[in-house]
Enzyme design. Sequence first.
Site, PDB file in Angstrom:
ATOM      1  N   GLY A  11       0.797  -1.221   0.000  1.00 42.51           N
ATOM      2  CA  GLY A  11       0.000   0.000   0.000  1.00 42.51           C
ATOM      3  C   GLY A  11       0.832   1.275   0.000  1.00 42.51           C
ATOM      4  O   GLY A  11       0.270   2.360  -0.128  1.00 42.51           O
ATOM      5  N   CYS A  12       2.136   1.166   0.125  1.00 34.67           N
ATOM      6  CA  CYS A  12       3.011   2.347   0.138  1.00 34.67           C
ATOM      7  C   CYS A  12       3.027   2.975  -1.260  1.00 34.67           C
ATOM      8  O   CYS A  12       3.362   2.311  -2.244  1.00 34.67           O
ATOM      9  CB  CYS A  12       4.414   1.958   0.568  1.00 34.67           C
ATOM     10  SG  CYS A  12       5.620   3.294   0.437  1.00 34.67           S
TER      11      CYS A  12
END
Length: 138
Positions: A11-12
């Site tokens: 999700g970064c």
Amino acid sequence: MAAVDFYEKPGCIGNAKQKRFLWNAGHVLTVHNLLTEPWTPETLRPFFGDLPVSDWFNPTAPPITRGEICPQRIEADAALLAMVGQLILIRRPLLQVGDRKMAGFDLAVIDRWVGLAADSDWKQDVQTCPRTASSSSS
């Protein structure tokens, strides 16, 4: 083309940009969740090579932004123990191609190592987290 083991925080946003740079250059990625790997100081240390200890850290990790850990004042062994205890402290991504390992995503270093596409946008900031330092999801 290289086979790259890419250790990320799922999700970064920054890691997503970094993966696109590698995919656009034709590299094959095996993506790993950095936060669920069974790291030890011995398995983690080789990723940092000759970087200064302060560069081993994710500067937007909450323990750093809250002042609980000062990367400029910590010894290597203590840094590794802290990172193994709090994986969010580790600079991302961790990369491995063959036996070579590294931390972070310096475009020039990556280009010399495995190559990037000629039309890559080198002006992009692919190392700094685009979220604010106060974000707890760093």
